[in-house]
Design an enzyme around this catalytic site. Structure first.
Site, PDB file in Angstrom:
ATOM      1  N   SER A 107      -5.142   9.924  -2.396  1.00 48.27           N
ATOM      2  CA  SER A 107      -6.406   8.857  -3.237  1.00 48.27           C
ATOM      3  C   SER A 107      -7.305   8.242  -1.489  1.00 48.27           C
ATOM      4  CB  SER A 107      -5.585   8.622  -3.886  1.00 48.27           C
ATOM      5  OG  SER A 107      -5.202   8.860  -5.086  1.00 48.27           O
ATOM      6  N   LYS A 152     -10.548   7.611  -2.273  1.00 45.63           N
ATOM      7  CA  LYS A 152     -11.826   7.531  -3.401  1.00 45.63           C
ATOM      8  C   LYS A 152     -11.883   6.546  -2.672  1.00 45.63           C
ATOM      9  CE  LYS A 152      -8.777   8.327  -7.251  1.00 45.63           C
ATOM     10  NZ  LYS A 152      -7.761   8.686  -6.596  1.00 45.63           N
ATOM     11  N   SER A 192      -6.470   4.001  -8.690  1.00 44.22           N
ATOM     12  CA  SER A 192      -6.782   5.250  -7.922  1.00 44.22           C
ATOM     13  C   SER A 192      -6.347   6.120  -9.724  1.00 44.22           C
ATOM     14  CB  SER A 192      -4.777   5.513  -7.165  1.00 44.22           C
ATOM     15  OG  SER A 192      -5.152   6.702  -6.304  1.00 44.22           O
TER      16      SER A 192
END
Length: 305
Positions: free
Chosen positions: A62, A65, A119
């Site tokens: 993640s 992101k 997240s």
């Protein structure tokens, strides 16, 4: 007389500069980390303070992101525009459970905060669906931005980091951090502790929290943060914090244990402040040692081909 004063002042400044430099770079032998790959950089000077396998290409989970946020903001779309939560074009999201209901709406700004603060995978995917040209155009934009930033070892196939094929290096991620921290929205959102998201169609409210508990600590001055995890990437953390008066970027990729990546940040902070990095828990140290042994064997095999 004036010449002597200037000479003395110059000497003092040089001496002070040397003392500061020494303070910023304690002995690397006194720092042990749980992460298999790591890079610590003084962003004010560009000086590498610590590195371990900084150019190894690995999954980043993640941490992806951060690029999702960068592409979203640079598209210059209205941040107050309500966008629907959609995942239809994402293969990775088809069986992923989330508290957010498909089809419900939230302003783009709030969707972005959910993606990079807590997240939230459906939020990140919704940002891609609401991008000009849609989901696949968004993924292309992620890779074009990586190319623009000189992230030559980085590749994205989707916006969440669920895919093991979202890969990068610690060195490349420092470049991403430099670009992301120019946006106050990213700095503010990734260091917020909590957000109450107020959805519509239907109306409901959900509380979300930061995945990095260090943002709640008074002993830290964190300017940017993003965690990540999947089975291939291990525990990951990218963070910028002010330490000893300097902005320090920390990239930790692939560690074992739920808090090992946060522990690495604590160890780096202690090391920069005192010269002593402390100890790594036994299981996490064993994981790091074994993974690096495998990595060295792989490199040797490739060289001998």
């Amino acid at each position: 007389m004036l010449y002597r004063i200037r000479l003395t002042l110059t000497f003092i400044l040089l001496l002070w500069s040397g003392l500061v430099s020494a303070r910023q770079a304690p002995d690397a032998a006194n720092l042990q980390l749980a992460s298999v790959n790591a890079l610590v950089v003084n962003l004010d000077t560009g000086r590498v303070l610590y590195q371990k396998n900084p150019d190894a290409v690995v999954p980043i989970a993640s941490v992806s992101k951060l690029m999702t946020a960068l592409v979203t903001l640079e598209a210059d779309q209205p941040m107050d525009e309500p966008i629907p939560i959609q995942v239809r074009d994402s293969i990775q999201m088809q069986n992923v459970i989330s508290r957010i209901r498909i089809g419900s709406e939230l302003p783009r700004e709030d969707v972005l905060q959910l993606a990079i603060m807590s997240s939230e995978n459906r939020a990140a995917t919704a940002l891609a669906h609401a991008y000009p040209g849609g989901y696949f155009a968004f993924v292309r934009a992620m890779n074009l931005k990586a190319e623009e930033l000189g992230m030559n070892s980085t590749r994205f196939v989707e916006p969440t980091g669920l895919s093991y094929f979202n890969v990068s290096t610690a060195s490349d991620l420092v470049k991403l951090v430099r670009a992301a921290r120019k946006h106050p929205e990213i700095r503010n959102m990734t260091t917020s502790s909590k957000m109450d998201a107020r959805f519509r169609k239907p109306r409901y409210v959900l509380a979300f929290y930061n995945t990095n508990r260090l943002v709640n600590s008074d002993s830290w001055d964190i300017e940017l943060s993003k965690t990540g995890y999947n089975d291939a990437a291990g525990r990951c953390l990218v963070m910028v914090s002010q330490i000893e008066g300097d902005d320090v970027a920390m990239v930790f990729l692939d560690s074992f244990g739920k808090r090992s990546h946060l522990g690495d940040a604590i160890r780096v902070k202690r090391w920069l402040e005192t010269g002593d990095g402390g100890d790594v828990p036994r299981a996490a140290a064993r994981y790091e040692r074994d993974k690096n042994k495998v990595g060295r064997r792989t490199l040797l095999a490739e060289k001998n081909r």
